[in-house]
Each structure stands twice: as C-alpha cells, then as structure tokens.
Write an enzyme that holds these catalytic residues in place. Structure first.
Site, mmCIF file in Angstrom:
data_model
loop_
_atom_site.group_PDB
_atom_site.id
_atom_site.type_symbol
_atom_site.label_atom_id
_atom_site.label_comp_id
_atom_site.label_asym_id
_atom_site.label_seq_id
_atom_site.Cartn_x
_atom_site.Cartn_y
_atom_site.Cartn_z
ATOM 1 N N ARG A 50 -20.586 -7.905 2.137
ATOM 2 C CA ARG A 50 -20.012 -7.419 0.877
ATOM 3 C C ARG A 50 -21.013 -6.585 0.089
ATOM 4 O O ARG A 50 -20.639 -5.835 -0.796
ATOM 5 C CB ARG A 50 -19.466 -8.573 0.026
ATOM 6 C CG ARG A 50 -17.986 -8.833 0.294
ATOM 7 C CD ARG A 50 -17.318 -9.600 -0.844
ATOM 8 N NE ARG A 50 -17.859 -10.932 -0.958
ATOM 9 C CZ ARG A 50 -17.327 -12.009 -0.388
ATOM 10 N NH1 ARG A 50 -16.237 -11.916 0.317
ATOM 11 N NH2 ARG A 50 -17.874 -13.184 -0.545
ATOM 12 N N TYR A 103 1.288 7.365 -10.941
ATOM 13 C CA TYR A 103 1.685 6.922 -9.590
ATOM 14 C C TYR A 103 2.445 5.594 -9.700
ATOM 15 O O TYR A 103 1.989 4.663 -10.371
ATOM 16 C CB TYR A 103 0.395 6.772 -8.780
ATOM 17 C CG TYR A 103 0.509 6.229 -7.400
ATOM 18 C CD1 TYR A 103 1.179 6.924 -6.405
ATOM 19 C CD2 TYR A 103 -0.102 5.019 -7.059
ATOM 20 C CE1 TYR A 103 1.247 6.426 -5.106
ATOM 21 C CE2 TYR A 103 -0.046 4.523 -5.770
ATOM 22 C CZ TYR A 103 0.636 5.225 -4.805
ATOM 23 O OH TYR A 103 0.690 4.737 -3.524
ATOM 24 N N ASP A 175 -6.784 8.828 -12.614
ATOM 25 C CA ASP A 175 -6.477 8.865 -11.183
ATOM 26 C C ASP A 175 -6.600 10.327 -10.766
ATOM 27 O O ASP A 175 -5.821 11.177 -11.155
ATOM 28 C CB ASP A 175 -5.068 8.319 -10.922
ATOM 29 C CG ASP A 175 -4.728 8.297 -9.422
ATOM 30 O OD1 ASP A 175 -5.291 9.103 -8.664
ATOM 31 O OD2 ASP A 175 -3.876 7.482 -9.039
ATOM 32 N N LYS A 200 -6.070 9.943 0.924
ATOM 33 C CA LYS A 200 -5.419 11.247 0.906
ATOM 34 C C LYS A 200 -6.371 12.328 1.408
ATOM 35 O O LYS A 200 -6.620 12.399 2.590
ATOM 36 C CB LYS A 200 -4.895 11.524 -0.508
ATOM 37 C CG LYS A 200 -4.039 10.379 -1.072
ATOM 38 C CD LYS A 200 -2.746 10.159 -0.317
ATOM 39 C CE LYS A 200 -2.061 8.832 -0.635
ATOM 40 N NZ LYS A 200 -1.790 8.577 -2.028
#
Ligand SMILES: *Cc1c(COP(=O)(O)O)cnc(C)c1O
Length: 379
Positions: A50, A103, A175, A200
C-alpha cells in the site's frame, strides 16, 4: 521543462543505466533486513504494497510532473479518485455546491453519501461563473466543478469560481478527466484538488480502471492521508499500464482532438443535426472561455439530433459500424453513447427535444468515421 518534455521525463531517473521503464514488482510484502529497519525503514524503502511499488511511484511522479503538483494519490477507479478528493476537501458538516453537469455516479455519491456525512448537496448552473459567490453560504464547505461537464460539455469559468471560493475559505475540487490534466491545468487556475479518471485518456487503450488526485502544499498531504485511511491503492500491473499510456498522451490527445473538431464541424452542417455541443466550435456559447482556459480540445463531444427523439437517436447509434456502443471514452477506438436515458439535470432543466448522442473520437481515419456517420444519419 515544457509540458511535453515533463510528460516523457518525469518519473524516470535522468540518464541512469538500466531499463527505460520501472519494472513491475508484484508483491504485498516487502521484507526488511532487521527489526530495526522494519519499524524505521530507511529513506524510500517500502514495507508493504500500500506504500507503493516501483511502477506506482514512477506513475505518481510522472503525474506530479504533469500537474506541477506536490503530491498525487492514486485510486482504484476514476470514481474512487473523485470521492477521495471530496473526502479530503470536506472537513465539517454543512453544504456542498455541486455542478449540475457532474458525472452521474459522482452525483449519486453526492445525493446518497454526503447527507450521511452531514453535508447537503446543492446543485448549481455550470455557467454560474463569478456569480457562484451569491450561492456560497456560511455553511458551504466545498465546490465541485467539472469542466467541460459530462454529456453536455458546458465550460466553467474555473479561475472565477476558484477565486470566489478562496475569498470565502471554501475548498474546490474539479473532475478534470476531459482535459486529462494536459489541455488545462486546474491547479494553475487556483483549484485545490484536481481529480481525473485515468481510465479515459491517460490509460487510453480501454484496458484499465484508475483514478488520481493532484494537489499542492497542505492539500496534497491531506489527500495522501485520506488515501491511506481508506486503503486506496492500485496494482503495480495497472500502474505500469497507466504510465505507458501517459507517455503517449500528448500525441493521442492531439489526434483525437483534431479529428473530433473536424467531425463536429461537419456534423454541425448536417441537416439531421440540431446542435453540436463542443466548446471549441465558434458557435458554442462557451467558446471564449474555452480558448482562455484550454490549449486544445479533447475528442469527446455530443450532438443533439433534429426532429428525432431518444428512440430514433438509439437507432442512429445502432446503425453505426465503426463506433462501439459503450459507457466509456478516451480510448484509441471511437465510441457512441445515446445519453437520454441517463441525463439528469436539476439546477438547469434540459429543454432539448432531439436525441442526445455522445461521441468519443478515436484514432481511425477521419474520412472513414465521417462516411459511417453520414450513412447512419441518412438511414
Ligand atoms: C468515467 C468518468 C469518471 C469515472 O471514472 P472510472 O475510472 O470509470 O471510475 C469520472 N468522471 C468522469 C467525467 C468520467 O467520464
């Protein structure tokens, strides 16, 4: 260094001998040499995955280079990244101003989860600009931006909103997925937390899910602390793939943006089209703002059909042969998405009658894409 050079060199030791790319290390556990080392790892040494392995560190550093950020935290999806930014920005109960073109899954988080944290979501007009000052109340803790907005592509006056927020001590989150942190740098425009879906354009090949949050100063430390709290972590394999995508982001974005604008212009002149929602078009009400804030367009935009409702819009989408039908965008392949079934607007009602189709333009030859579009629109 300029942006394109940073994109290539950040996260890679300059002129060091060895492989060009950080090797994929697959491990949950990284062993220490002694008990003393275990509890006081020497500089840079990791003890558990982590904390990040080599490709994760290289990706993080490369994204820091892209944004000029003091810290970037990775998240297992774009949605998780936006949520991580929101959790980092909101410290107390109150209300949050959420852009109406947000979104959809983030809207769901704001509607369902923010109230459980004692925070009431209030939706605002994406074109509010400096007028956002009138909406900020004593209880306002955060303003969430997305520019251009999902599905309808309104451009926000990011510097004006960031300035109004700062004047009232309110945190801002954006965003930034459409610009990929490349066509615009929200941190330079005064936003506190820039989140994007690396799924994306950065991933770019429709084969991974990932998100990130970039910030400066104290905000960067806050995001890193929250990423630890919530166990936000990505696999080294995915980090390697995202970094590979990031290295070629500039050329893919340039081509997708150029082909997209070319097709947007042709669609605008097509008799079956009522309106093209693309901020780089001169006909867009957001064109002046777009030119001020973005260096170039990305390849994702929407079209409102003339005299054809949602059902007929879906028939047009079904008639396309080179455009895949899918919810994502930003890959090397072109996609189409009929949007009417998922469009939700509460602050500024959606008044268009015609079907709304979103296109993500890929790397195909633009003439082939146009022939496909003409054929489907004429059918
Ligand atoms: C896809 C998308 C996300 C979410 O990304 P995932 O990686 O799919 O979770 C967030 N914001 C925008 C604008 C998106 O298009």
């Amino acid at each position: 260094m300029k942006r394109d050079t940073r994109l290539i060199h950040a996260g890679r030791p300059a002129r060091a001998a060895g492989p060009v790319n950080a090797p994929v290390e697959r491990a949950s556990t990284v062993l220490a040499a002694s008990s003393a080392e275990l509890y006081a790892p020497s500089q840079g040494q990791r003890t558990y995955a982590r904390g990040g392995l080599s490709p994760n560190t290289a990706l993080t550093e490369a994204l820091e280079g892209l944004y000029g950020a003091d810290g970037v935290s990775l998240a297992p999806s774009g949605l998780a990244g936006v949520v991580l930014a929101i959790r980092s920005a909101i410290e107390e109960p109150g209300d949050a101003l959420i852009v109406d073109s947000v979104y959809k899954p983030v809207r769901r988080f704001c509607d369902e989860e923010l109230p459980r944290l004692g925070v009431t979501p209030r939706y605002y007009d994406p074109r509010a600009g400096a007028g956002i000052a009138d909406l900020i109340g004593e209880e306002t803790r955060m303003i969430l931006l997305e520019s251009p907005g999902s599905l309808t592509f309104e451009v926000q006056d990011v510097p004006a909103i960031a300035k109004a927020a700062k004047a009232r001590g309110v945190a801002t989150v954006i965003d930034d997925t459409w610009s990929a942190g490349y066509l615009m740098n929200p941190l330079d425009l005064g936003v506190d937390y820039a989140a994007q879906s690396l799924t994306k354009y950065v991933g770019g090949h429709s084969d991974l899910l990932m998100g990130c949050v970039a910030a400066r100063g104290e905000n960067a430390r806050r995001v890193a602390a929250h990423a630890q709290l919530y166990g936000a972590h990505v696999s080294p394999d995915d980090a390697f793939m995202a970094l590979r995508g990031l290295r070629t982001l500039s050329v893919r974005l340039e081509r997708c943006g150029r082909s997209g604008l070319d097709l947007a212009r042709r669609l605008e002149a097509h008799p079956a089209v009522a309106r093209v929602l693309h901020p780089a078009l001169e006909s867009s009400p957001d064109n002046a703002l777009f030119k001020k804030q973005f260096s170039a367009p990305a390849g994702c935009f929407s079209v409102v059909l003339k005299d054809r409702g949602p059902r007929e819009g879906e028939a047009v989408a079904d008639a396309l042969e080179l455009f895949g039908l899918g919810f994502s965008w930003g890959g090397y392949e072109s996609l189409v998405l009929p949007c009417d079934r998922q469009l939700v607007r509460t602050a500024v009602p959606w008044r268009e009658r015609g079907a709304l189709l979103r296109f993500s333009i890929g790397l195909e030859d633009v003439e082939d894409l146009w022939a496909d579009l003409e054929r489907a629109l004429g059918a």
